[in-house]
Design a protein around this motif. Structure first.
Motif, short mmCIF file in Angstrom:
data_model
loop_
_atom_site.label_atom_id
_atom_site.label_comp_id
_atom_site.label_asym_id
_atom_site.label_seq_id
_atom_site.Cartn_x
_atom_site.Cartn_y
_atom_site.Cartn_z
N ASP A 90 -3.70 7.61 2.10
CA ASP A 90 -4.70 6.75 1.74
C ASP A 90 -6.19 7.22 2.58
O ASP A 90 -5.99 7.43 3.83
N THR A 91 -7.04 7.70 1.80
CA THR A 91 -8.38 8.25 2.47
C THR A 91 -8.88 6.97 3.26
O THR A 91 -9.69 7.25 4.28
N ASN A 92 -8.85 5.79 2.89
CA ASN A 92 -9.27 4.63 3.88
C ASN A 92 -8.61 4.61 5.22
O ASN A 92 -9.19 3.74 5.88
N SER A 93 -7.69 5.20 5.27
CA SER A 93 -6.96 5.13 6.94
C SER A 93 -7.32 6.32 7.73
O SER A 93 -6.68 6.22 8.77
N LEU A 94 -8.31 7.12 7.24
CA LEU A 94 -8.94 8.21 8.04
C LEU A 94 -9.30 7.88 9.30
O LEU A 94 -10.33 6.89 9.36
N ALA A 95 -9.04 8.24 10.30
CA ALA A 95 -9.62 7.88 11.53
C ALA A 95 -11.07 8.39 11.80
O ALA A 95 -11.56 9.31 10.98
N THR A 96 -11.85 7.58 12.80
CA THR A 96 -13.38 7.80 12.81
C THR A 96 -13.51 9.09 13.72
O THR A 96 -14.44 10.03 13.72
N ILE A 97 -12.79 8.85 14.70
CA ILE A 97 -12.68 9.80 16.07
C ILE A 97 -11.40 10.01 16.44
O ILE A 97 -10.43 9.51 16.41
N THR A 98 -11.15 11.58 16.69
CA THR A 98 -9.90 12.17 17.27
C THR A 98 -10.15 12.86 18.68
O THR A 98 -11.07 13.39 18.77
N ASN B 228 -2.56 10.13 5.92
CA ASN B 228 -1.44 9.66 5.75
C ASN B 228 -0.66 8.93 6.92
O ASN B 228 -1.19 8.95 8.18
N TYR B 229 0.02 7.91 6.61
CA TYR B 229 0.92 7.18 7.51
C TYR B 229 2.27 6.58 6.97
O TYR B 229 2.27 6.62 5.78
N VAL B 230 3.01 6.71 8.05
CA VAL B 230 4.25 6.29 7.48
C VAL B 230 5.18 5.04 8.45
O VAL B 230 4.77 5.05 9.88
N TYR C 242 0.82 -1.29 -0.04
CA TYR C 242 -0.03 -0.10 -0.07
C TYR C 242 0.96 1.19 0.22
O TYR C 242 0.27 2.20 0.36
N GLU C 243 2.14 1.36 -0.20
CA GLU C 243 3.28 2.31 -0.21
C GLU C 243 2.45 3.24 -1.55
O GLU C 243 2.19 2.82 -2.67
N GLY C 244 2.38 4.54 -1.35
CA GLY C 244 1.89 5.29 -2.50
C GLY C 244 0.61 5.92 -2.00
O GLY C 244 0.30 6.04 -0.99
N VAL C 245 -0.13 6.10 -3.01
CA VAL C 245 -1.41 6.79 -2.98
C VAL C 245 -2.62 6.01 -3.21
O VAL C 245 -2.75 5.53 -3.99
N ASN C 246 -3.58 5.86 -2.36
CA ASN C 246 -4.94 5.29 -2.22
C ASN C 246 -4.70 3.70 -3.11
O ASN C 246 -5.45 3.59 -3.96
N LYS C 247 -3.89 3.01 -2.47
CA LYS C 247 -3.61 1.61 -2.98
C LYS C 247 -4.90 0.57 -2.28
O LYS C 247 -4.83 -0.53 -2.94
N THR C 248 -5.66 1.00 -1.37
CA THR C 248 -6.53 0.12 -0.55
C THR C 248 -7.78 -0.11 -1.58
O THR C 248 -8.22 1.04 -2.35
N ILE C 249 -8.55 -1.10 -1.33
CA ILE C 249 -9.96 -0.80 -1.50
C ILE C 249 -11.01 -0.75 -0.41
O ILE C 249 -11.86 0.00 -0.50
N GLN C 250 -10.75 -1.36 0.80
CA GLN C 250 -11.67 -1.28 2.07
C GLN C 250 -11.02 -0.27 2.80
O GLN C 250 -10.11 -0.02 3.16
N ASP D 190 9.93 9.85 -2.86
CA ASP D 190 9.13 9.74 -1.58
C ASP D 190 7.53 10.46 -2.24
O ASP D 190 7.61 11.25 -2.97
N ALA D 191 6.56 9.97 -1.63
CA ALA D 191 5.33 10.43 -1.90
C ALA D 191 4.89 11.98 -1.59
O ALA D 191 4.15 12.52 -2.45
N CYS D 192 5.84 12.33 -0.93
CA CYS D 192 5.57 13.99 -0.60
C CYS D 192 6.11 14.77 -1.54
O CYS D 192 5.90 15.96 -1.92
#
Length: 381
Positions: free
Chosen positions: A163-171, A147-149, A118-126, A358-360
């Motif tokens: 990855d938008t799929n990694s966004l937390a629900t509650i912070t 983002n995560y590293v 999943y290295e890179g941008v939006n590689k996941t499905i779920q 690097d993705a950045c």
């Protein structure tokens, strides 16, 4: 058209940790996988959270072996425990390291595979498992970003996942959890936050909405970081830094970063150095180079940190910003060179080659050649 990503529920301010029980209950989950580190377990911070879980009848298991630069091994070990314990949501407690590790575990739990996939941008499905991200440092903003590293120990590089799929629900951004942080850590994470905000303004993907939050964050960091470093119990300074980090986090999560981070990631991956310190050492150097291509982007930054920009040239604004960054870095005690933090003979070729991948780097407003990156790395030797 722009799409703006932000966690669904965000708790901010003094004592807000105590208000997280109902949002957690609303998830409908049964067992939490808590990701943290040994220090936060030993000083009672993790217990503050588990006591709240006990009050609402939520089971939990604690994984507190995360390293300061989380590794693939950290992620794999955590994932194995999460599956064995049948946990259905994740709680991350700490700075960027537990936040990033928890995101990676949560992504793998729903998508399978290994982190490198999943290295890179939006590689996941779920979408990842629900994450409750509780930050204990005002700096990384990892709790609110997409983002995560994770460090790949085999390649000695930091893998960047956007990855938008990694966004937390509650912070949860509670300054009361930050009062015990030592001055050096406060300084490093604070300068990390400044780097996020400045890069968000200068980035290719910046637009009015991201600029508005990033610029306010820059002002607050200049106003309150020195106070937080000088007196860790200054709750107003801690709280304002929380707000600044939240705001710059949602800014760069949507606008992008740049070559400060692209370069700092390589120093951290190759030499296991503190991320915030690497960013701080590189910030003024990289922005001086960026300003040659996009000088006008520094005008609003100069204005929010105290310059009357009327009748001032773009270059005058650039000079003001660069000098203020250098002065703040010196005031809060950031090391000035790699030698100061134990690196005597950097591998410039490898650092530059990896920074270009690097993705950045893609968000930086000016292209840096390999030769230019080597030149800039040498300036902090």
């Amino acid at each position: 058209m722009s799409i703006y990503y932000i966690p669904s529920i965000n708790l901010l301010g003094r004592g807000c940790l105590n208000e997280v029980k109902n949002p957690i209950k609303s998830l409908g989950a049964k067992k939490a996988f808590i990701v943290s580190d040994k220090f936060l377990s030993s000083n009672g911070t993790v217990k503050k959270v588990t006591d709240l879980l006990d009050e609402i009848g939520i089971e939990f298991i604690i994984y507190d072996d995360v390293k300061p630069n989380p590794t693939v091994t950290n992620v794999n070990v955590g994932l194995k425990i999460l599956k064995k314990e049948n946990c259905d949501f994740v709680i991350t407690i700490g700075g960027g390291s537990p936040q990033d590790c928890g995101k990676a575990i949560s992504i793998l739990a729903t998508n399978g595979g290994v982190t490198k996939d999943y290295e890179g941008v939006n590689k996941t499905i779920q979408k990842c498992l629900p994450i409750v991200a509780i930050t204990t440092t005002a700096g990384t903003s990892a709790e609110v970003t997409i983002n995560y590293v994770v460090t790949d120990e085999d390649r000695h590089v930091k893998m960047i996942m956007v990855d938008t799929n990694s966004l937390a629900t509650i912070t949860v951004n509670d300054p009361e959890l930050m009062l015990s942080k030592p001055a050096a850590l406060t300084a490093a994470t604070g300068m990390d936050a400044l780097t996020h905000a400045v890069e968000a303004v200068v980035a290719k993907g910046a637009y009015d909405v991201t600029n508005s939050t990033a610029l306010y964050a820059i002002k607050q960091i200049f106003d309150f970081l020195p106070r937080a470093v000088k007196d860790g119990s200054d709750i107003e300074a801690r709280e304002q830094m929380c707000y600044a980090c939240f705001l710059n986090g949602i800014a760069f999560s949507n606008a992008g970063l740049g070559n400060v981070h692209a370069m700092a990631h390589q120093l951290g991956g190759l030499y296991d150095l503190p991320h915030g310190v690497c960013n701080a050492m590189l910030l003024s150097i990289v922005q001086e180079e960026n300003a040659k291509g996009v000088p006008a982007k520094f005008r609003p930054i100069a204005e929010v940190i105290g310059m009357d920009i009327a009748c001032k040239s773009d270059q005058e604004c650039v000079n003001f910003v660069i000098n203020k960054i250098k002065s703040l870095s010196e005031e809060v005690g950031i090391p000035k060179s790699l030698k100061d933090i134990g690196v005597d003979s950097p591998n410039y070729e490898l650092l530059a080659e990896n920074a270009m991948k690097d993705a950045c780097a893609g968000a930086n407003p000016v292209f840096f050649s390999k030769e230019k990156l080597i030149e800039l790395f040498k300036k902090i030797a």
